[in-house]
Design a protein around this motif. Structure first.
Motif, PDB file in Angstrom:
ATOM      1  N   LEU A  21      19.306 -33.529 119.718  1.00  0.00           N
ATOM      2  CA  LEU A  21      20.268 -34.155 118.798  1.00  0.00           C
ATOM      3  C   LEU A  21      19.842 -33.975 117.337  1.00  0.00           C
ATOM      4  CD1 LEU A  21      21.076 -37.467 120.735  1.00  0.00           C
ATOM      5  CD2 LEU A  21      22.381 -35.320 120.696  1.00  0.00           C
ATOM      6  N   GLY A  22      18.721 -33.283 117.116  1.00  0.00           N
ATOM      7  CA  GLY A  22      18.273 -33.030 115.743  1.00  0.00           C
ATOM      8  C   GLY A  22      17.558 -34.201 115.101  1.00  0.00           C
ATOM      9  N   VAL A  23      17.302 -35.276 115.856  1.00  0.00           N
ATOM     10  CA  VAL A  23      16.691 -36.472 115.270  1.00  0.00           C
ATOM     11  C   VAL A  23      15.205 -36.231 114.981  1.00  0.00           C
ATOM     12  CG1 VAL A  23      16.153 -38.915 115.652  1.00  0.00           C
ATOM     13  CG2 VAL A  23      18.368 -37.998 116.366  1.00  0.00           C
ATOM     14  N   THR A  24      14.521 -35.510 115.870  1.00  0.00           N
ATOM     15  CA  THR A  24      13.090 -35.257 115.672  1.00  0.00           C
ATOM     16  C   THR A  24      12.848 -34.515 114.352  1.00  0.00           C
ATOM     17  OG1 THR A  24      12.893 -35.087 118.064  1.00  0.00           O
ATOM     18  CG2 THR A  24      11.020 -34.329 116.756  1.00  0.00           C
ATOM     19  N   MET A  25      13.666 -33.483 114.093  1.00  0.00           N
ATOM     20  CA  MET A  25      13.497 -32.712 112.856  1.00  0.00           C
ATOM     21  C   MET A  25      13.821 -33.569 111.630  1.00  0.00           C
ATOM     22  SD  MET A  25      12.222 -29.780 113.428  1.00  0.00           S
ATOM     23  CE  MET A  25      12.465 -29.014 111.838  1.00  0.00           C
ATOM     24  N   LEU A  26      14.776 -34.478 111.774  1.00  0.00           N
ATOM     25  CA  LEU A  26      15.142 -35.358 110.663  1.00  0.00           C
ATOM     26  C   LEU A  26      13.990 -36.319 110.338  1.00  0.00           C
ATOM     27  CD1 LEU A  26      17.467 -36.054 108.803  1.00  0.00           C
ATOM     28  CD2 LEU A  26      18.450 -37.446 110.639  1.00  0.00           C
ATOM     29  N   VAL A  27      13.388 -36.899 111.373  1.00  0.00           N
ATOM     30  CA  VAL A  27      12.263 -37.827 111.154  1.00  0.00           C
ATOM     31  C   VAL A  27      11.101 -37.068 110.498  1.00  0.00           C
ATOM     32  CG1 VAL A  27      10.539 -39.284 112.301  1.00  0.00           C
ATOM     33  CG2 VAL A  27      12.928 -39.372 113.034  1.00  0.00           C
TER      34      VAL A  27
ATOM     35  N   ASN B 288       9.265 -37.628 106.684  1.00  0.00           N
ATOM     36  CA  ASN B 288       7.850 -38.003 106.582  1.00  0.00           C
ATOM     37  C   ASN B 288       6.935 -36.907 106.049  1.00  0.00           C
ATOM     38  OD1 ASN B 288       7.487 -40.835 107.719  1.00  0.00           O
ATOM     39  ND2 ASN B 288       8.904 -39.867 109.152  1.00  0.00           N
ATOM     40  N   HIS B 289       7.448 -35.694 105.925  1.00  0.00           N
ATOM     41  CA  HIS B 289       6.584 -34.598 105.474  1.00  0.00           C
ATOM     42  C   HIS B 289       7.222 -33.823 104.336  1.00  0.00           C
ATOM     43  CE1 HIS B 289       3.721 -35.245 108.675  1.00  0.00           C
ATOM     44  NE2 HIS B 289       4.743 -35.407 109.479  1.00  0.00           N
TER      45      HIS B 289
ATOM     46  N   THR C 285       3.127 -24.730 103.292  1.00  0.00           N
ATOM     47  CA  THR C 285       3.771 -24.386 104.567  1.00  0.00           C
ATOM     48  C   THR C 285       4.468 -25.614 105.144  1.00  0.00           C
ATOM     49  OG1 THR C 285       2.019 -22.779 104.961  1.00  0.00           O
ATOM     50  CG2 THR C 285       3.360 -23.400 106.863  1.00  0.00           C
ATOM     51  N   PRO C 286       5.754 -25.510 105.489  1.00  0.00           N
ATOM     52  CA  PRO C 286       6.445 -26.670 106.053  1.00  0.00           C
ATOM     53  C   PRO C 286       6.070 -26.937 107.513  1.00  0.00           C
ATOM     54  CG  PRO C 286       7.977 -24.827 105.852  1.00  0.00           C
ATOM     55  CD  PRO C 286       6.647 -24.355 105.316  1.00  0.00           C
ATOM     56  N   ASN C 287       6.311 -28.139 107.940  1.00  0.00           N
ATOM     57  CA  ASN C 287       6.158 -28.519 109.347  1.00  0.00           C
ATOM     58  C   ASN C 287       7.386 -28.107 110.140  1.00  0.00           C
ATOM     59  OD1 ASN C 287       3.754 -29.940 108.925  1.00  0.00           O
ATOM     60  ND2 ASN C 287       4.443 -31.646 110.193  1.00  0.00           N
ATOM     61  N   THR C 288       7.211 -28.033 111.458  1.00  0.00           N
ATOM     62  CA  THR C 288       8.361 -28.115 112.348  1.00  0.00           C
ATOM     63  C   THR C 288       7.926 -28.865 113.597  1.00  0.00           C
ATOM     64  OG1 THR C 288      10.234 -26.971 113.344  1.00  0.00           O
ATOM     65  CG2 THR C 288       8.126 -25.797 113.403  1.00  0.00           C
ATOM     66  N   ILE C 289       8.782 -28.876 114.605  1.00  0.00           N
ATOM     67  CA  ILE C 289       8.625 -29.733 115.779  1.00  0.00           C
ATOM     68  C   ILE C 289       7.301 -29.478 116.532  1.00  0.00           C
ATOM     69  CG2 ILE C 289       9.741 -28.188 117.435  1.00  0.00           C
ATOM     70  CD1 ILE C 289      11.697 -30.602 117.921  1.00  0.00           C
TER      71      ILE C 289
ATOM     72  N   TYR D 280      -6.906 -32.151 103.275  1.00  0.00           N
ATOM     73  CA  TYR D 280      -5.554 -31.595 103.219  1.00  0.00           C
ATOM     74  C   TYR D 280      -4.662 -32.243 104.274  1.00  0.00           C
ATOM     75  CZ  TYR D 280      -7.646 -27.986 100.318  1.00  0.00           C
ATOM     76  OH  TYR D 280      -8.289 -27.333  99.317  1.00  0.00           O
ATOM     77  N   ASP D 281      -3.375 -32.235 103.958  1.00  0.00           N
ATOM     78  CA  ASP D 281      -2.347 -32.722 104.870  1.00  0.00           C
ATOM     79  C   ASP D 281      -2.306 -31.808 106.104  1.00  0.00           C
ATOM     80  OD1 ASP D 281      -0.346 -34.514 105.329  1.00  0.00           O
ATOM     81  OD2 ASP D 281       1.168 -33.476 104.111  1.00  0.00           O
ATOM     82  N   GLU D 282      -2.319 -32.407 107.285  1.00  0.00           N
ATOM     83  CA  GLU D 282      -2.236 -31.629 108.535  1.00  0.00           C
ATOM     84  C   GLU D 282      -0.895 -30.888 108.617  1.00  0.00           C
ATOM     85  OE1 GLU D 282      -3.185 -32.832 113.033  1.00  0.00           O
ATOM     86  OE2 GLU D 282      -1.441 -33.902 112.234  1.00  0.00           O
TER      87      GLU D 282
END
Ligand code: DHB
Ligand code: FE
Length: 268
Positions: free
Chosen positions: A59-65, A69-70, A77-81, A207-209
């Motif tokens: 539903l795309g909620v995980t990527m939104l959260v 937060n990041h 470098t961006p995060n993903t799931i 550094y940020d994980e």
């Protein structure tokens, strides 16, 4: 008194849920179908299968959260799931090692640097990588069939920030679709496939994980990843190489695929 955050959360959820119900105008049967779906989703959950996370993912909620937060400085470098298939305890290898233990797939060299946002090398960063095998399964999905820790490894960056390892080119694969979430995707005529990727967790002191992927550019599902995990800054160049001299230089069989990929860490 009651926890103010809990009160706020429930009040917002109630407001939006009421609006959804007013707009949908469900029949009693439809409302019970929704209750049944949520019940089945709970029944599917075990220690190693979290069907609600799958639901949140599709539903795309995980990527939104994650996006909330990041927020990172530009250039980082961006995060993903994260996904459900990460395990701790993968073998630590020296740079150059091959994490593919079942000898299936297109040999691929991944190499690059770990840097800070100013371009300085980061020494001793921990690079934890995992991916599916050439049949599209993680080792943990095929215990006894695949070698243990197939296509998983932990590497450390050198003094100049460099890391490199051998693997195979990742392929697309379906998320577990034998439960209620898979049935929902089917009912919606949505495919269950993730765009082909390799997972990484990159950490270094101060550094940020980074929890992220790199994606292959030529995957048919790149534009329709079922969990919305693709970001354009995470699509790598998987360059086919047919050159015996280069293969020898990098200790690869010829032909092979080469990926140059730098990770850029933001300070905490
Ligand atoms: C991944 C797998 C999933 O089933 C999911 O919901 C999200 C991510 C993955 O391994 O990439
Ligand atoms: Fe994955």
């Amino acid at each position: 008194g009651a926890d103010p955050r809990l009160k706020e959360v429930i009040s917002i959820l109630t407001k939006h849920l009421h609006n959804a119900v007013k707009e949908i105008e469900p029949t009693h049967e439809e409302w019970f179908a929704a209750i049944r779906f949520l019940t089945e989703t709970g029944h599917m959950c075990t220690d190693w299968r979290q069907e609600y996370i799958l639901l949140s993912d599709v539903l795309g909620v995980t990527m939104l959260v994650d996006a909330i937060n990041h927020r990172r400085p530009s250039g980082a470098t961006p995060n993903t799931i994260l996904g459900p298939f990460y395990i701790e305890g993968a073998p630590h290898y020296p740079n150059g090692a091959n994490i593919c233990l079942d000898h299936k797939g297109t040999p691929t060299l991944v190499r690059g640097r770990i840097m800070d946002v100013d371009g300085n090398p980061v020494e001793g960063a921990r690079i934890d990588v995992w991916q599916t095998n050439d049949d599209g399964f993680y080792d943990v999905q095929q215990k006894g069939e695949q070698p243990e820790y197939n296509l998983r490894g932990v590497f450390a960056s050198e003094a100049d920030g460099r890391y490199w390892f051998q693997t195979v080119k990742p392929r697309f694969y379906p998320i577990p679709d034998d439960g209620p979430v898979g049935k929902l995707l089917g009912d919606l005529h949505r495919h269950p496939n993730r765009a082909a990727h390799m997972h990484f967790i990159v950490t270094a002191d101060g550094y940020d994980e980074i929890i992220t992927h790199i994606f292959t550019p030529d995957c048919p599902y790149l534009k329709e990843d079922t969990v919305f995990g693709v970001k354009k800054d995470l699509v790598a160049d998987f360059q086919p190489i047919d050159d015996p001299d280069m293969a020898a230089e990098f200790g690869m069989p010829n032909p092979f695929v080469m990926v140059d990929w730098d990770f850029v860490l933001a300070r905490k």
